[in-house]
Design a protein around this motif. Structure first.
Motif, PDB file in Angstrom:
ATOM      1  N   SER A   1       5.036   7.729   2.383  1.00 27.28           N
ATOM      2  CA  SER A   1       4.496   7.208   3.594  1.00 27.28           C
ATOM      3  C   SER A   1       3.478   5.798   3.333  1.00 27.28           C
ATOM      4  O   SER A   1       3.174   5.705   2.258  1.00 27.28           O
ATOM      5  CB  SER A   1       3.421   8.021   4.023  1.00 27.28           C
ATOM      6  N   LEU A   2       2.768   4.856   4.226  1.00 28.01           N
ATOM      7  CA  LEU A   2       1.691   3.868   4.377  1.00 28.01           C
ATOM      8  C   LEU A   2       0.176   4.628   3.816  1.00 28.01           C
ATOM      9  O   LEU A   2      -0.247   3.789   2.259  1.00 28.01           O
ATOM     10  CB  LEU A   2       1.586   3.224   5.740  1.00 28.01           C
ATOM     11  N   SER A   3       0.016   5.868   3.968  1.00 29.21           N
ATOM     12  CA  SER A   3      -0.731   6.600   4.043  1.00 29.21           C
ATOM     13  C   SER A   3      -1.205   6.848   2.309  1.00 29.21           C
ATOM     14  O   SER A   3      -1.717   6.297   1.757  1.00 29.21           O
ATOM     15  CB  SER A   3      -1.276   7.585   4.714  1.00 29.21           C
ATOM     16  N   GLU A   4       0.614   7.497   1.587  1.00 34.16           N
ATOM     17  CA  GLU A   4      -0.067   8.211   0.373  1.00 34.16           C
ATOM     18  C   GLU A   4      -0.105   6.221  -0.549  1.00 34.16           C
ATOM     19  O   GLU A   4      -0.885   6.413  -1.473  1.00 34.16           O
ATOM     20  CB  GLU A   4       1.451   8.749   0.276  1.00 34.16           C
ATOM     21  N   CYS A   5       0.630   5.438  -0.259  1.00 33.74           N
ATOM     22  CA  CYS A   5       0.602   4.483  -1.044  1.00 33.74           C
ATOM     23  C   CYS A   5      -0.481   3.674  -0.921  1.00 33.74           C
ATOM     24  O   CYS A   5      -1.515   3.312  -1.764  1.00 33.74           O
ATOM     25  CB  CYS A   5       1.220   3.623  -0.562  1.00 33.74           C
ATOM     26  N   PHE A   6      -1.302   2.985  -0.068  1.00 29.69           N
ATOM     27  CA  PHE A   6      -2.854   2.536   0.573  1.00 29.69           C
ATOM     28  C   PHE A   6      -3.478   3.370  -0.108  1.00 29.69           C
ATOM     29  O   PHE A   6      -5.157   3.018  -0.695  1.00 29.69           O
ATOM     30  CB  PHE A   6      -3.105   2.619   1.950  1.00 29.69           C
ATOM     31  N   SER A   7      -3.894   4.998   0.101  1.00 25.42           N
ATOM     32  CA  SER A   7      -4.852   5.901  -0.952  1.00 25.42           C
ATOM     33  C   SER A   7      -5.219   5.840  -1.896  1.00 25.42           C
ATOM     34  O   SER A   7      -5.826   5.742  -2.874  1.00 25.42           O
ATOM     35  CB  SER A   7      -5.247   7.407  -0.102  1.00 25.42           C
ATOM     36  N   SER A   8      -3.400   5.333  -2.635  1.00 22.93           N
ATOM     37  CA  SER A   8      -2.805   5.517  -4.254  1.00 22.93           C
ATOM     38  C   SER A   8      -4.237   4.014  -4.416  1.00 22.93           C
ATOM     39  O   SER A   8      -4.517   4.140  -5.738  1.00 22.93           O
ATOM     40  CB  SER A   8      -1.744   5.798  -4.728  1.00 22.93           C
TER      41      SER A   8
ATOM     42  N   VAL B   1       3.719  -2.002  -1.596  1.00 23.51           N
ATOM     43  CA  VAL B   1       3.581  -0.693  -0.702  1.00 23.51           C
ATOM     44  C   VAL B   1       4.532  -0.761   0.179  1.00 23.51           C
ATOM     45  O   VAL B   1       5.650  -0.443   0.616  1.00 23.51           O
ATOM     46  CB  VAL B   1       2.460  -1.347  -0.035  1.00 23.51           C
ATOM     47  N   ASP B   2       4.809  -2.183   1.356  1.00 24.17           N
ATOM     48  CA  ASP B   2       5.453  -2.376   2.429  1.00 24.17           C
ATOM     49  C   ASP B   2       7.411  -1.990   1.992  1.00 24.17           C
ATOM     50  O   ASP B   2       8.307  -1.302   2.099  1.00 24.17           O
ATOM     51  CB  ASP B   2       5.827  -3.912   2.586  1.00 24.17           C
ATOM     52  N   LYS B   3       7.605  -2.623   0.141  1.00 27.33           N
ATOM     53  CA  LYS B   3       8.703  -2.516   0.063  1.00 27.33           C
ATOM     54  C   LYS B   3       8.488  -1.153  -0.902  1.00 27.33           C
ATOM     55  O   LYS B   3      10.231   0.164  -0.070  1.00 27.33           O
ATOM     56  CB  LYS B   3       9.003  -2.998  -1.524  1.00 27.33           C
ATOM     57  N   LEU B   4       7.623   0.094  -1.195  1.00 32.86           N
ATOM     58  CA  LEU B   4       8.161   1.532  -1.513  1.00 32.86           C
ATOM     59  C   LEU B   4       8.602   2.434  -0.572  1.00 32.86           C
ATOM     60  O   LEU B   4       8.949   3.250   0.187  1.00 32.86           O
ATOM     61  CB  LEU B   4       6.714   2.267  -1.625  1.00 32.86           C
ATOM     62  N   VAL B   5       8.240   1.607   0.864  1.00 32.81           N
ATOM     63  CA  VAL B   5       7.465   2.396   1.966  1.00 32.81           C
ATOM     64  C   VAL B   5       8.699   2.432   2.561  1.00 32.81           C
ATOM     65  O   VAL B   5       9.336   3.279   2.735  1.00 32.81           O
ATOM     66  CB  VAL B   5       6.559   2.202   3.059  1.00 32.81           C
ATOM     67  N   LYS B   6       9.404   0.921   2.524  1.00 33.88           N
ATOM     68  CA  LYS B   6      10.891   0.814   2.758  1.00 33.88           C
ATOM     69  C   LYS B   6      11.906   1.982   2.327  1.00 33.88           C
ATOM     70  O   LYS B   6      12.722   1.976   2.355  1.00 33.88           O
ATOM     71  CB  LYS B   6      11.168  -0.709   2.674  1.00 33.88           C
ATOM     72  N   LEU B   7      11.279   2.253   1.219  1.00 34.28           N
ATOM     73  CA  LEU B   7      12.354   2.312   0.220  1.00 34.28           C
ATOM     74  C   LEU B   7      12.593   4.428   1.211  1.00 34.28           C
ATOM     75  O   LEU B   7      13.651   4.677   0.122  1.00 34.28           O
ATOM     76  CB  LEU B   7      12.386   2.659  -0.995  1.00 34.28           C
ATOM     77  N   GLY B   8      11.201   4.512   1.545  1.00 27.09           N
ATOM     78  CA  GLY B   8      11.415   5.862   1.997  1.00 27.09           C
ATOM     79  C   GLY B   8      11.084   6.781   0.348  1.00 27.09           C
ATOM     80  O   GLY B   8      10.652   6.618  -0.761  1.00 27.09           O
ATOM     81  N   GLY B   9      10.582   7.825   1.278  1.00 30.20           N
ATOM     82  CA  GLY B   9       9.850   8.954   0.145  1.00 30.20           C
ATOM     83  C   GLY B   9       8.584   8.780   0.097  1.00 30.20           C
ATOM     84  O   GLY B   9       7.962   9.899  -0.119  1.00 30.20           O
TER      85      GLY B   9
END
Length: 475
Positions: free
Chosen positions: A341-348, A331-339
């Protein structure tokens, strides 16, 4: 005597004034749709000429109203009206209009309507333009009538018309979508013979057809021919072929194609959709490490993952049995790449864990989101609350519900979940919580299930809130 004189003068003054209301009282307004429909009913010869004489301003609502009035024995006339309306300057049928025309006139159920209308043009010696025939083909396209579209294409010469690339493209796409690729290919060859150049739409239709049929090699061969004929191979077409190889499981070719796309700039550079297709294919084959390597390639090219990318990758990693700690790193990696958010990743991640029956981890992740002030999305909220209700942990469910409400989440928590939670709280003797939830439901104009109303009202009597009882009984 004086009173009599006053009455006479007042009476005569009223009689001498011309009435301004009487003309309005008897005037009637005929709507444009009604005028056009009346012409359809009374027409005996060239319908299109008679319609042109109405001088009515056409719009979508007017056209819809006319064809909606047509009875089954008037469908052919209604169809001619619709085609005529589409040829008028200042008006162009939207895709929605074609859908409504096909529905109202039941063209798919009665495909002979198309042929009957075209034959009637010949019989009535009507003026028919290329635009007229394009509209007929668009109706065939909307109704998915490939054979009738080909028949219409063959009728062009009878009206001294030459079919253009647009007309051929519509027919080719219908046959390609239908899976009849031999006819689609023959039509493309026929274009060459009459000096019509196939364009990107022509090639893309056939490429999609080959990919849908699992003939990806033929699709790839056709794509290579595009550039030879002056058509630019774009990212959408390239990605479609790449998707075809993904479905066939030929991942080596997929990686080769992706590498070839990355070497180019502009029209065929891979985008988020392209990378997501490859990531999903690797995840489906349990080759998660390679999927993560594709994510690295994506980042190296400055292409940001989107929510679908994140969801696919998180789901793939979790299905591989990875720990939640590893998900946090991802999740941290995805958020750093942009596009994303933390909310979208953790919710998913929460949704994926619930679907994988890993409830304890899902609950921990959801609570972690709330503690860290991360706003969960509506689907995650709804699934978590539903799971807590299934476990009959109604008080825990209520506490989480309150936290969600504080964050003003646009949730998909429906009336059923509210009702189950409210009844559960009542049965467990949680009067204060029950009353608070009931008021929230009433404020949101949610209806209780009829079968549960009496039980809930009986349980809430302990609160002594008569106004709440009254509102519930009326809901």
């Amino acid at each position: 005597m004086l009173l009599h004189l006053i009455r006479r003068r007042v009476s005569s003054s009223f009689q001498s004034q011309p009435s301004k209301l009487s003309p309005l009282r008897f005037s009637t307004t005929v709507s444009p749709a009604e005028r056009l429909y009346n012409h359809l009913q009374s027409s005996t010869s060239n319908l299109e000429k008679e319609l042109a004489s109405t001088k009515v301003k056409l719009d979508a609502s007017c056209i819809n109203e006319v064809i909606r009035r047509c009875q089954p024995n008037q469908f052919q006339t209604g169809l001619r009206f619709f085609i005529w309306a589409g040829t008028q300057s200042g008006h162009r049928h939207s895709p929605y209009m074609y859908t409504k025309a096909c529905d109202f006139l039941k063209i798919r159920a009665n495909p002979d309507l198309i042929k009957n209308v075209v034959e009637s043009y010949k019989k009535d010696e009507c003026f028919v333009s290329v635009k007229t025939m394009r509209i007929v083909l668009s109706l065939c396209s909307q109704a998915r009538l490939a054979d009738e579209a080909l028949w219409v294409l063959r009728k062009f010469p009878e009206f001294d018309l030459c079919a253009d690339t647009v007309a051929y493209n519509m027919v080719i796409r219908l046959f390609a979508d239908k899976g009849d690729l031999s006819i689609a290919e023959k039509l493309m060859e026929e274009m060459d013979s009459i000096d019509l150049c196939p364009d990107v739409i022509t090639y893309t239709s056939l490429i999609n057809g080959f990919c849908n049929a699992g003939k990806v090699d033929e699709a790839w061969k056709l794509a290579k021919d595009m550039s030879k004929n002056g058509c630019v191979l774009n990212t959408v077409t390239y990605s479609r072929i790449l998707e075809g190889f993904c479905k066939c499981g030929d991942m080596e070719t997929v990686v080769e194609l992706l590498t070839e796309m990355e070497k180019e700039d502009g029209f065929i550079s891979p985008n988020a959709v392209t990378y997501t297709l490859v990531i999903q294919a690797f995840c489906e084959k349990k080759r998660v490490r390679e999927a993560l390597m594709v994510l690295d390639r994506m980042g190296d090219r400055g292409c940001s993952p989107n929510r679908v990318t994140a969801s696919v990758l998180i789901q793939g990693v979790l299905e591989n049995g990875e720990d939640v700690k590893d998900i946090s790193k991802l999740v941290d990696k995805l958020v750093k790449l942009g596009g994303v958010s933390l909310s979208e990743c953790f919710s998913s991640a929460t949704v994926s864990l619930i679907r994988l029956k890993r409830w304890e981890e899902a609950e921990k992740m959801f609570r972690l989101m709330l503690v860290r002030g991360i706003r969960p999305d509506g689907l995650a909220c709804s699934l978590v609350l539903r799971e807590l209700c299934l476990l009959e942990r109604y008080h825990d469910c209520f506490l989480i519900y309150e936290e969600i409400e504080k964050r003003d989440v646009l949730s998909t928590i429906d009336a059923d979940i509210h009702s189950v939670l409210l009844l559960g709280l009542c049965e467990q003797g949680r009067s204060w919580e029950s009353a608070k939830l009931a008021k929230s439901m009433l404020d949101k104009k949610m209806r209780l299930k009829v079968s549960q109303v009496e039980k809930i009202i009986e349980a809430l009597k302990k609160t002594g809130d008569e106004d709440l009882m009254r509102r519930l009984s009326l809901s």
